[in-house]
Structure formats: structure tokens, C-alpha cells
Design a protein around this motif. Sequence first.
Motif, PDB file in Angstrom:
ATOM      1  N   GLY A 232       0.776  -1.224   0.000  1.00  0.00           N
ATOM      2  CA  GLY A 232       0.000   0.000   0.000  1.00  0.00           C
ATOM      3  C   GLY A 232       0.812   1.281   0.000  1.00  0.00           C
ATOM      4  O   GLY A 232       2.040   1.284  -0.112  1.00  0.00           O
ATOM      5  N   ASP A 233       0.087   2.383   0.143  1.00  0.00           N
ATOM      6  CA  ASP A 233       0.656   3.727   0.150  1.00  0.00           C
ATOM      7  C   ASP A 233       1.205   4.029   1.544  1.00  0.00           C
ATOM      8  O   ASP A 233       0.502   3.844   2.541  1.00  0.00           O
ATOM      9  CB  ASP A 233      -0.447   4.734  -0.217  1.00  0.00           C
ATOM     10  N   PRO A 234       2.451   4.512   1.645  1.00  0.00           N
ATOM     11  CA  PRO A 234       3.018   4.802   2.967  1.00  0.00           C
ATOM     12  C   PRO A 234       2.432   6.047   3.634  1.00  0.00           C
ATOM     13  O   PRO A 234       2.426   6.140   4.863  1.00  0.00           O
ATOM     14  CB  PRO A 234       4.510   5.004   2.671  1.00  0.00           C
ATOM     15  N   GLU A 235       1.927   7.001   2.860  1.00  0.00           N
ATOM     16  CA  GLU A 235       1.529   8.280   3.437  1.00  0.00           C
ATOM     17  C   GLU A 235       0.383   8.188   4.449  1.00  0.00           C
ATOM     18  O   GLU A 235       0.348   8.970   5.400  1.00  0.00           O
ATOM     19  CB  GLU A 235       1.201   9.282   2.327  1.00  0.00           C
ATOM     20  N   PRO A 236      -0.584   7.258   4.313  1.00  0.00           N
ATOM     21  CA  PRO A 236      -1.640   7.165   5.336  1.00  0.00           C
ATOM     22  C   PRO A 236      -1.179   6.541   6.655  1.00  0.00           C
ATOM     23  O   PRO A 236      -1.959   6.524   7.619  1.00  0.00           O
ATOM     24  CB  PRO A 236      -2.695   6.266   4.666  1.00  0.00           C
ATOM     25  N   LEU A 237       0.056   6.044   6.738  1.00  0.00           N
ATOM     26  CA  LEU A 237       0.519   5.342   7.934  1.00  0.00           C
ATOM     27  C   LEU A 237       0.986   6.325   9.013  1.00  0.00           C
ATOM     28  O   LEU A 237       2.147   6.329   9.435  1.00  0.00           O
ATOM     29  CB  LEU A 237       1.654   4.375   7.571  1.00  0.00           C
ATOM     30  N   ASN A 238       0.074   7.149   9.486  1.00  0.00           N
ATOM     31  CA  ASN A 238       0.430   8.197  10.439  1.00  0.00           C
ATOM     32  C   ASN A 238       1.001   7.643  11.738  1.00  0.00           C
ATOM     33  O   ASN A 238       1.969   8.189  12.289  1.00  0.00           O
ATOM     34  CB  ASN A 238      -0.796   9.068  10.730  1.00  0.00           C
ATOM     35  N   ALA A 239       0.413   6.565  12.249  1.00  0.00           N
ATOM     36  CA  ALA A 239       0.898   5.990  13.503  1.00  0.00           C
ATOM     37  C   ALA A 239       2.323   5.470  13.342  1.00  0.00           C
ATOM     38  O   ALA A 239       3.185   5.706  14.206  1.00  0.00           O
ATOM     39  CB  ALA A 239      -0.026   4.866  13.966  1.00  0.00           C
ATOM     40  N   SER A 240       2.596   4.776  12.233  1.00  0.00           N
ATOM     41  CA  SER A 240       3.938   4.242  11.993  1.00  0.00           C
ATOM     42  C   SER A 240       4.949   5.369  11.794  1.00  0.00           C
ATOM     43  O   SER A 240       6.092   5.281  12.261  1.00  0.00           O
ATOM     44  CB  SER A 240       3.925   3.331  10.760  1.00  0.00           C
ATOM     45  N   ILE A 241       4.536   6.431  11.101  1.00  0.00           N
ATOM     46  CA  ILE A 241       5.433   7.568  10.873  1.00  0.00           C
ATOM     47  C   ILE A 241       5.779   8.253  12.185  1.00  0.00           C
ATOM     48  O   ILE A 241       6.946   8.594  12.441  1.00  0.00           O
ATOM     49  CB  ILE A 241       4.785   8.567   9.890  1.00  0.00           C
TER      50      ILE A 241
END
Length: 375
Positions: A232-241
Motif C-alpha cells: 500500500g501507500d506509505p503516506e496514510p501510515l500516520n501511527a507508523s510515521i
Amino acid sequence: MKYQSKKRAVLLLADGTIFYGKAVGGKEGTSFGEVCFNTGMTGYQEIFTDPSYFGQLMVATNAHIGNYGTNEGEVESQTVKIAGLICKNFSYEYSRPDADSSLLDFLNKSNTLAISDVDTRALVSYIRDNGAMNAVISTDVDNIENLKTELAKLPSMKGLELASKVSTKEPYYYGEENATYKVSALDIGIKLNILRNIAKRDCYIKVFPYNATFDEMQEWNPDGYFISNGPGDPEPLNASINTAKDIISSDKPLFGICLGHQVIALANGVSTYKMHNGHRGINHPIMNLKTGKGEITSQNHGFAINREETEANPDIEITHVHLNDNTVAGIRLKNKDVFSVQYHPEASPGPHDSEYLFDEFLNLIKNSANQKVKV
């Protein structure tokens, strides 16, 4: 051949293009996903079980798929992760002595739809020119208009968060409990062979879900951190970021692979973008800018980090580049023990040119642990 009578099947692309084929094993059904292709000549079992491929219809460019069967010890996760398989020739029989199952039986266990007898050379050529796009494979060949209607509802891979679909639900441990070093790993789609490579370097690993906080990961008092590959797209992974930002601030060693590489970039203000086709195969050429040596690598990604923004960031050094298109293939933070690569040094399947990166991670952990002892 077991199946003399083959049921007709269709591949419908989002732009309306149609390719026809046959249903493998006579299986009926319909499956949606983003169509992409992998150029690997071998390693289909590892590819099909790689969580990074979740939600994708896989086109195999090799003309023969299934000819050496499957082996239960050669999986990257416990189930098939691709949305479906598209191939030219599907082998119902296999000849490898240590295979324990046919590919058909292996796919059937996960209820995975596959179609064969597709002109994959024409298909791959079309995708290369027009880009990866949503598609559907189906045996419902007489209802093309209905398939078009349903396909139009499928969300684009751009903006799609899929890590939660493949990540572990609860933390678990991997490796020898009495190992010298401990590593906390953030699972956003981790491959089993990554865990093997870290564990065999005298590390005991605790694997955390994709949305684990830094406080949860550091409570185990690890010597280093790892952020995995994934779909998937990395940008929606706010928690991981946010977790990556906190790990970086902790001054502990951090290593990221593929999606983990993109998450680390995003944590440092570097954006990502969806590629026209992505890189998927086991023969991608990389230049190590530190050593000046080339590496042949295994890759699987449809997103990449912005090169201009990376070069403009004073805290980041580009360490590796892809020789086909000059995309960023590796970075490190100049004042931190943090580095990442866009490809797969565990190379399952693939060459082992880049396995040294796990050794570099271990050396960072050792140096950090020694400094802690001195203090």
C-alpha cells in the motif's frame, strides 16, 4: 494434464482493455486488485506469500509457473497474499524432489483465483506503457459490463492503507531468547526471511503491530529497532510515521526496508509518490554510492521517495540509487544510526549481494550497546 477442459476467464483492466485466458484448475470466481508484474524466473511461492503484494493481481513474466511445486518451508507468511495470479503456462505437475505440494493445491488452500493461457508478453508490454492500474480477473466472461461497474468502485492504490490488513494483531517473539541483542520490529507487512536474517545475527526479536507506539516498543528495552516492508501507500501510515520519529529521537539504531524505508523518509519530511510501474523482480541493478560497487537486488515496491527533497534535506545522505531510473534506493541520517533501503537484502527470492546490510545493522547495535556500557 489433470484438467483437459479449461473454463474461460477474462482479465479486465480499469481502462477497458481485455485479455482472455483460462481458469486454472477449473476454479470459478472473481478477484479485484491492482495489476502488476514480477520479472523473477523463480521464487513464485515466496512472491505469492509476500505481504507487500497484498491487494495486487500478479502477472508472472516467466512463461512457466508451478513447474517445481511448493515447499512449506519456503513461505514469507502463512497464507497467499496476492489477490490473484495471471500467467501464460500453469504447470499442474511438478518435478522437484523436495516439493511437498503442487502450486494448484497451494493456491487452493488460500482460495486464490488464478488464470492461465494469457498473452503475458502483450499484457506486460501494455502495463509498462500505460502503468499499473486496477483490474479484475473473472470466470464470469459473459458479464463484462457488470465487471466494469464493480471495478470502477475499487479504490486506487494511491492513498490506500493496507498495512493493517497484513500486520500481526498481537506482539510475538522470534529467534533465540538467549541471544546477545534485542530488536523491536514494527510489522507493517514483514517477511519471514527478514526475521531469519536478523535472528541469525545473535538477535532476539519482538515483533509489534503496525500501530504500536514507541513507548510500547521501547518498554522491552531493545538494542535496536526495525521497520519492515509492506503493502500500500506509505503516506496514510500516520501511527507508523510518528513511531519512526520517536525511534529516531531515541538515538537507538534503526533499519528500514521497502515500506519501512518510505516511512523513515516521511518521518524526516521527505514525501513519497506512486510510480508508473514500480520495481518488482530479482535482478534490479543498484549502485552503492559509498563503495562504488554495483549490486543486483530483489525489489517489490510501487511507491518511492522524492529524490529532490531527499537531496535538499541537510540531515539525509543518499547511499544507494537504482541504475535503471536513478530513483533513491537507500538513505542514511548523517547524525543518527538510522538507515534504510528500498529493496530486499534478505532476497527471498533473489541474489544475496545486499545481505551485508544486516551486518551493518548489527554493527550499529554493537557500537550502541558498547557506548551504553561505557556510560
